[in-house]
Write an enzyme that holds these catalytic residues in place. Structure first.
Site, PDB file in Angstrom:
ATOM      1  N   ASP A 165      -0.792  -0.899   6.903  1.00 59.42           N
ATOM      2  CA  ASP A 165       0.417  -1.724   6.753  1.00 59.42           C
ATOM      3  C   ASP A 165       0.079  -3.145   6.357  1.00 59.42           C
ATOM      4  O   ASP A 165       0.882  -3.841   5.741  1.00 59.42           O
ATOM      5  CB  ASP A 165       1.224  -1.714   8.056  1.00 59.42           C
ATOM      6  CG  ASP A 165       1.882  -0.363   8.220  1.00 59.42           C
ATOM      7  OD1 ASP A 165       1.220   0.558   8.749  1.00 59.42           O
ATOM      8  OD2 ASP A 165       3.029  -0.203   7.760  1.00 59.42           O
TER       9      ASP A 165
ATOM     10  N   LYS B 112      -0.388   2.366  11.839  1.00 61.16           N
ATOM     11  CA  LYS B 112       0.402   2.995  12.898  1.00 61.16           C
ATOM     12  C   LYS B 112      -0.349   3.034  14.229  1.00 61.16           C
ATOM     13  O   LYS B 112      -1.552   3.294  14.269  1.00 61.16           O
ATOM     14  CB  LYS B 112       0.769   4.412  12.442  1.00 61.16           C
ATOM     15  CG  LYS B 112       1.588   5.254  13.395  1.00 61.16           C
ATOM     16  CD  LYS B 112       2.846   4.585  13.894  1.00 61.16           C
ATOM     17  CE  LYS B 112       3.753   4.067  12.805  1.00 61.16           C
ATOM     18  NZ  LYS B 112       4.791   3.134  13.328  1.00 61.16           N
TER      19      LYS B 112
HETATM   20  O1  MRU Z   1       6.425   2.744  11.167  1.00 59.54           O
HETATM   21  P1  MRU Z   1       6.079   3.302   9.821  1.00 59.54           P
HETATM   22  O2  MRU Z   1       6.385   4.749   9.690  1.00 59.54           O
HETATM   23  O3  MRU Z   1       6.661   2.451   8.706  1.00 59.54           O
HETATM   24  O4  MRU Z   1       4.504   3.158   9.732  1.00 59.54           O
HETATM   25  C1  MRU Z   1       3.857   3.622   8.587  1.00 59.54           C
HETATM   26  C2  MRU Z   1       2.388   3.540   8.654  1.00 59.54           C
HETATM   27  O5  MRU Z   1       1.814   3.037   9.591  1.00 59.54           O
HETATM   28  C3  MRU Z   1       1.643   4.028   7.446  1.00 59.54           C
HETATM   29  O6  MRU Z   1       0.419   4.584   7.813  1.00 59.54           O
HETATM   30  C4  MRU Z   1       1.387   2.843   6.508  1.00 59.54           C
HETATM   31  O7  MRU Z   1       2.576   2.164   6.231  1.00 59.54           O
HETATM   32  C5  MRU Z   1       0.764   3.254   5.239  1.00 59.54           C
HETATM   33  S1  MRU Z   1       1.920   4.097   4.203  1.00 59.54           S
HETATM   34  C6  MRU Z   1       1.229   4.407   2.707  1.00 59.54           C
END
Ligand code: MRU
Length: 345
Positions: free
Chosen positions: A236, A247
């Site tokens: 992220d 995550k």
């Molecule tokens: O809370 P989320 O579902 O938005 O979290 C998403 C993640 O942590 C993904 O692993 C990350 O955004 C990479 S997506 C290509």
């Protein structure tokens, strides 16, 4: 592959990821506030997808501005951009997209307002198309890290649904599969939102890539039994020193991978790298509501009033990251120098 998000006439529509895999339903955004709500409520999620949604949301917002002069238009656009910025805090792709759209507005100070609105619409389409191309490039470059016969652990969903299309971590997996490698995926279910069970498993099954879902807490034991050859996750936000926010649960996977001498790879586009942040401790981590933890299948599972902590992301120190796979190639430690090179600093 179903599209994550697209223009649909004058509206933006996104697949409602809260309903997957049970139902494929569109969530239609008629105004920019619908997009902000869509991001905040996880209709659309995943760092690159959030960036694309923000760009489209800004183009939608721009259309609704009534302004006779550039000064009035850019003032109102700035306010919409500030609101958009607050939609979710951790994925830096949101800020990246807002900066790109705001930069376009600033570069058109001498143009009629209607031309700026049209240019913002085109830019948002470009961001979507570019994101898919970036993921294909990134996938191709990362596929060489995936040996034939490998079993790959992934956490959360860094697939087509988390991006404009194709995916980052799942982009690498898709590219390895397309290259004819015989691979299998183990997907962490990814409590509490179940991105692994609901989205990653769904996407991979659609593509006929073998996938098995495990409870998050089974990963260490499988690694110790040598049932996992490598780990690939998305990100992220990546700090200037290579620390990776992803995550919640990613950190423990990375530490377990190191303990078991398994490579831990992160696949992310350059737009996920935040060169302004020195290290991962400075990355804002979203805290989500207690009901995501205490309720299951709509039912309260804990004692009434129980205290809950629900951080949505964690930070994996760069020392646990074997390599970062980007559209400009694969980088390894020392990350600070490699990241400066990637960002052309
Ligand atoms: O809370 P989320 O579902 O938005 O979290 C998403 C993640 O942590 C993904 O692993 C990350 O955004 C990479 S997506 C290509």
């Amino acid at each position: 592959m179903i599209p994550t998000i697209e223009w649909h006439g004058p509206n933006v529509r996104m697949i409602d990821q809260r309903k997957l895999p049970a139902r494929i339903e569109w969530y239609t955004c008629r105004g920019y506030r619908d997009v902000i709500r869509g991001i905040g409520d996880m209709v659309i999620r995943g760092a690159p997808a959030i960036g694309v949604a923000a760009a489209m949301g800004l183009a939608l917002g721009a259309r609704s501005i009534s302004a006779g002069t550039y000064a009035v238009f850019s003032g109102k656009f700035g306010k919409i951009a500030n609101e958009m910025f607050l939609a979710r805090p951790t994925a830096v792709n949101l800020r990246w997209a807002i900066d790109r759209m705001s930069g376009l507005v600033a570069s058109m100070a001498d143009s009629p307002v209607e031309d700026i609105k049209a240019a913002l619409f085109e830019e948002s389409e470009k961001i979507l198309i570019e994101d898919i191309e970036i993921n294909r490039r990134l996938g191709k470059s990362g596929a060489r890290l995936v040996p034939d016969g490998a079993t790959i652990l992934t956490h959360c969903n860094a697939g087509s649904l988390a991006t404009g299309g194709y995916g980052t971590a799942l982009g690498v997996i898709r590219a390895a599969h397309e290259a004819g490698r015989n691979i299998a995926v183990i997907a962490d279910e990814t409590r509490p939102w179940l991105q692994g069970l609901r989205l990653t498993a769904f996407e991979l099954m659609e593509d006929s890539i073998p996938v098995t879902v495990i409870a998050d807490n089974a990963a260490g034991s499988l690694m110790r039994q040598k049932k996992i050859d490598l780990v690939i996750t998305g990100a992220d936000r990546i700090a200037a020193n290579g620390d990776v926010a992803n995550k919640i649960g990613t950190y423990q996977v990375a530490v377990l991978a190191r303990e078991n001498k398994i490579p831990f790879y992160v696949a992310a586009p350059i737009s996920t790298i935040d060169g302004t942040i020195k290290n991962g401790d400075l990355i804002p981590v979203e805290q989500r509501g207690p009901e995501e933890i205490s309720r299951f299948g709509g039912r309260e599972m804990g004692p009434s009033g129980v205290s809950v902590l629900n951080p949505a992301f964690d930070v994996t120190p760069a020392k646990y990251v074997s390599a970062i796979i980007t559209e400009k190639g694969i980088i390894k430690s020392p990350y600070r120098k490699a990241i400066r090179g990637l960002l052309d600093l």
